[in-house]
Write a protein that holds these residues in place. Structure first.
Motif, PDB file in Angstrom:
ATOM      1  N   THR A 132      31.863  27.331  49.855  1.00 52.67           N
ATOM      2  CA  THR A 132      30.409  27.502  49.871  1.00 52.67           C
ATOM      3  C   THR A 132      30.034  28.723  50.701  1.00 52.67           C
ATOM      4  OG1 THR A 132      30.001  25.133  49.629  1.00 52.67           O
ATOM      5  CG2 THR A 132      28.224  26.428  50.599  1.00 52.67           C
ATOM      6  N   PHE A 133      29.291  29.647  50.090  1.00 52.03           N
ATOM      7  CA  PHE A 133      28.774  30.794  50.842  1.00 52.03           C
ATOM      8  C   PHE A 133      27.358  30.452  51.295  1.00 52.03           C
ATOM      9  CE2 PHE A 133      31.936  32.819  48.047  1.00 52.03           C
ATOM     10  CZ  PHE A 133      32.687  33.477  49.005  1.00 52.03           C
ATOM     11  N   ILE A 134      27.147  30.494  52.608  1.00 49.22           N
ATOM     12  CA  ILE A 134      25.806  30.261  53.144  1.00 49.22           C
ATOM     13  C   ILE A 134      25.233  31.619  53.531  1.00 49.22           C
ATOM     14  CG2 ILE A 134      24.483  29.212  55.029  1.00 49.22           C
ATOM     15  CD1 ILE A 134      26.336  26.813  54.861  1.00 49.22           C
ATOM     16  N   LEU A 135      24.245  32.079  52.750  1.00 51.59           N
ATOM     17  CA  LEU A 135      23.658  33.398  52.990  1.00 51.59           C
ATOM     18  C   LEU A 135      22.562  33.231  54.050  1.00 51.59           C
ATOM     19  CD1 LEU A 135      23.470  34.949  49.406  1.00 51.59           C
ATOM     20  CD2 LEU A 135      25.440  34.481  50.854  1.00 51.59           C
ATOM     21  N   ASP A 136      22.825  33.810  55.210  1.00 50.83           N
ATOM     22  CA  ASP A 136      21.946  33.580  56.360  1.00 50.83           C
ATOM     23  C   ASP A 136      21.024  34.773  56.591  1.00 50.83           C
ATOM     24  OD1 ASP A 136      21.095  32.252  58.788  1.00 50.83           O
ATOM     25  OD2 ASP A 136      22.188  33.835  59.841  1.00 50.83           O
ATOM     26  N   ILE A 182      25.290  22.675  58.876  1.00 52.17           N
ATOM     27  CA  ILE A 182      26.203  22.259  57.789  1.00 52.17           C
ATOM     28  C   ILE A 182      27.501  23.057  57.891  1.00 52.17           C
ATOM     29  CG2 ILE A 182      26.541  22.335  55.266  1.00 52.17           C
ATOM     30  CD1 ILE A 182      23.459  21.758  55.061  1.00 52.17           C
ATOM     31  N   ALA A 183      27.355  24.367  58.138  1.00 51.65           N
ATOM     32  CA  ALA A 183      28.541  25.235  58.262  1.00 51.65           C
ATOM     33  C   ALA A 183      29.396  24.791  59.452  1.00 51.65           C
ATOM     34  CB  ALA A 183      28.117  26.687  58.421  1.00 51.65           C
ATOM     35  N   GLN A 188      35.754  24.817  57.210  1.00 53.37           N
ATOM     36  CA  GLN A 188      36.770  25.220  56.235  1.00 53.37           C
ATOM     37  C   GLN A 188      36.125  25.538  54.881  1.00 53.37           C
ATOM     38  OE1 GLN A 188      39.703  26.220  56.537  1.00 53.37           O
ATOM     39  NE2 GLN A 188      40.244  26.286  54.341  1.00 53.37           N
ATOM     40  N   ARG A 189      35.158  24.702  54.496  1.00 56.24           N
ATOM     41  CA  ARG A 189      34.518  24.906  53.187  1.00 56.24           C
ATOM     42  C   ARG A 189      33.432  25.986  53.243  1.00 56.24           C
ATOM     43  NH1 ARG A 189      29.790  22.750  50.903  1.00 56.24           N
ATOM     44  NH2 ARG A 189      29.520  21.081  52.434  1.00 56.24           N
ATOM     45  N   CYS A 190      32.707  26.075  54.350  1.00 55.46           N
ATOM     46  CA  CYS A 190      31.516  26.934  54.393  1.00 55.46           C
ATOM     47  C   CYS A 190      31.771  28.272  55.085  1.00 55.46           C
ATOM     48  CB  CYS A 190      30.394  26.228  55.140  1.00 55.46           C
ATOM     49  SG  CYS A 190      29.906  24.666  54.398  1.00 55.46           S
ATOM     50  N   VAL A 191      31.348  29.348  54.433  1.00 55.99           N
ATOM     51  CA  VAL A 191      31.483  30.690  55.012  1.00 55.99           C
ATOM     52  C   VAL A 191      30.078  31.276  55.151  1.00 55.99           C
ATOM     53  CG1 VAL A 191      32.375  33.016  54.580  1.00 55.99           C
ATOM     54  CG2 VAL A 191      33.738  31.023  53.930  1.00 55.99           C
ATOM     55  N   ILE A 192      29.720  31.656  56.380  1.00 54.92           N
ATOM     56  CA  ILE A 192      28.385  32.236  56.595  1.00 54.92           C
ATOM     57  C   ILE A 192      28.442  33.734  56.293  1.00 54.92           C
ATOM     58  CG2 ILE A 192      26.592  32.701  58.324  1.00 54.92           C
ATOM     59  CD1 ILE A 192      27.568  30.146  59.765  1.00 54.92           C
ATOM     60  N   VAL A 193      27.477  34.211  55.516  1.00 50.55           N
ATOM     61  CA  VAL A 193      27.406  35.643  55.195  1.00 50.55           C
ATOM     62  C   VAL A 193      26.082  36.185  55.731  1.00 50.55           C
ATOM     63  CG1 VAL A 193      27.360  37.331  53.299  1.00 50.55           C
ATOM     64  CG2 VAL A 193      28.715  35.238  53.064  1.00 50.55           C
ATOM     65  N   THR A 209      36.655  37.191  50.120  1.00 54.02           N
ATOM     66  CA  THR A 209      36.861  35.791  50.538  1.00 54.02           C
ATOM     67  C   THR A 209      37.215  34.914  49.339  1.00 54.02           C
ATOM     68  OG1 THR A 209      35.260  36.100  52.302  1.00 54.02           O
ATOM     69  CG2 THR A 209      35.782  33.837  51.733  1.00 54.02           C
ATOM     70  N   ALA A 210      36.483  35.094  48.238  1.00 53.84           N
ATOM     71  CA  ALA A 210      36.726  34.244  47.064  1.00 53.84           C
ATOM     72  C   ALA A 210      38.152  34.456  46.537  1.00 53.84           C
ATOM     73  CB  ALA A 210      35.696  34.552  45.979  1.00 53.84           C
ATOM     74  N   LEU A 211      38.590  35.722  46.451  1.00 52.91           N
ATOM     75  CA  LEU A 211      39.935  35.999  45.927  1.00 52.91           C
ATOM     76  C   LEU A 211      41.009  35.411  46.844  1.00 52.91           C
ATOM     77  CD1 LEU A 211      39.499  39.689  44.664  1.00 52.91           C
ATOM     78  CD2 LEU A 211      39.776  37.629  43.249  1.00 52.91           C
ATOM     79  N   LYS A 212      40.776  35.523  48.164  1.00 53.06           N
ATOM     80  CA  LYS A 212      41.733  34.983  49.133  1.00 53.06           C
ATOM     81  C   LYS A 212      41.846  33.454  48.970  1.00 53.06           C
ATOM     82  CE  LYS A 212      42.495  35.048  54.139  1.00 53.06           C
ATOM     83  NZ  LYS A 212      41.742  33.963  54.736  1.00 53.06           N
ATOM     84  N   ARG A 213      40.702  32.798  48.838  1.00 54.87           N
ATOM     85  CA  ARG A 213      40.724  31.337  48.696  1.00 54.87           C
ATOM     86  C   ARG A 213      41.372  30.898  47.378  1.00 54.87           C
ATOM     87  NH1 ARG A 213      37.354  28.326  52.229  1.00 54.87           N
ATOM     88  NH2 ARG A 213      37.269  29.557  54.128  1.00 54.87           N
TER      89      ARG A 213
END
Ligand code: Z5A
Length: 223
Positions: A132-136, A182-183, A188-193, A209-213
């Protein structure tokens, strides 16, 4: 390979739609099969619920009623689109998912994360995104961006999808806090951008990040 489920979350105008389009394009170009969808919506039934929830004339729902409607829309989307695509090994990218109900109804409107988790369990069992990408973004800038885009839409006032944008700034600040919590709960699941960066800069870091995961997931399967 089993599918991979990516969601984008964040406040108004944080750039989710823009980044989803870019990520889908890059992953398609890299040879992945990608399905994109959005919440609330994505199936004819869920789009009907969307009208009730986001349009200015959609009704004055209580937070619990809203949460139940978001889950009704989500269940249809999950059963008809997301799960079948994941079973076919595709990457599904969804604009908002359960974290939005956690942040808006659970945190912003005080129902509590536990209540939302319970509803989630009843509706979806253990279904959660892989990533999950959390756009902050500072809510003021996000709302300005969303309003600019809204004012360019040529639709009459009642049909405008701005019921949530009309909530006051303190609600949006609280919402931002909710997403950050939530992050923290699921690092592990959430990445803040940082969504104050340029569109290109954000797209690069999201793609990496997506390709690495995806790579890690493949390795796990092999091992
Ligand atoms: N909701 C809820 O309460 N509970 C739930 O469980 C769920 C949802 C699932 C759905 O609205 C509403 O329902 C939502 C929460 C609530 N509240 N609102 N509003 P929606 O789907 O219609 O709207 P949204 O999700 O908030 O998306 P948005 O306002 O369309 O924003 P966005 O997709 O994050 O941003 P964008 O469309 O990509 O970008 C907005 C503008 O900013 C656009 O003109 C871009 O060109 C520009 N932009 C984008 N990125 C940048 C950067 N980096 N720099 C400068 N400008 C940028």
């Amino acid at each position: 390979m089993p599918g991979f489920f990516i969601t984008f979350e964040g406040g108004e105008g944080s750039g989710k739609t823009t980044q989803i389009n870019k990520l889908a394009e890059s992953l398609n170009a890299a040879g992945y099969k990608v399905v994109t969808t959005r919440e609330p919506g994505g199936t004819p039934e869920s789009e009907k619920i969307r009208q009730l929830l986001v349009q200015r004339d959609g009704g004055n729902w209580s937070p619990m009623a809203e949460a139940l409607m978001f889950f009704a829309a989500r269940l249809m989307l999950y059963q008809k689109i997301i799960k079948p695509a994941l079973d076919e090994g595709k990457i599904v990218i969804c604009d908002r998912f359960t974290d939005s109900t956690r942040a808006y109804q659970g945190y912003g409107h005080d129902l509590g994360f536990d209540v939302i988790d319970e509803l989630k369990h009843i509706a979806l069992g253990d279904a959660e995104p892989n990533l999950t990408f959390i756009l902050d973004i500072d809510p003021k800038s996000g709302i300005e961006r969303a309003q600019e885009r809204l004012s360019s839409q040529k639709i009459n006032a009642e049909r405008r999808e701005d019921r949530f944008e009309k909530l006051d700034l303190s609600f949006h600040q609280r919402l931002r806090e909710g997403f950050l919590q939530i992050a923290k709960r699921e690092p592990q699941r959430c990445v803040i951008v940082d969504a104050a960066q340029t569109i290109e800069h954000m797209a690069q870091s999201i793609l990496q990040t997506a390709l690495k995961r995806l790579e890690e997931r493949l390795e796990e399967r092999k091992g």
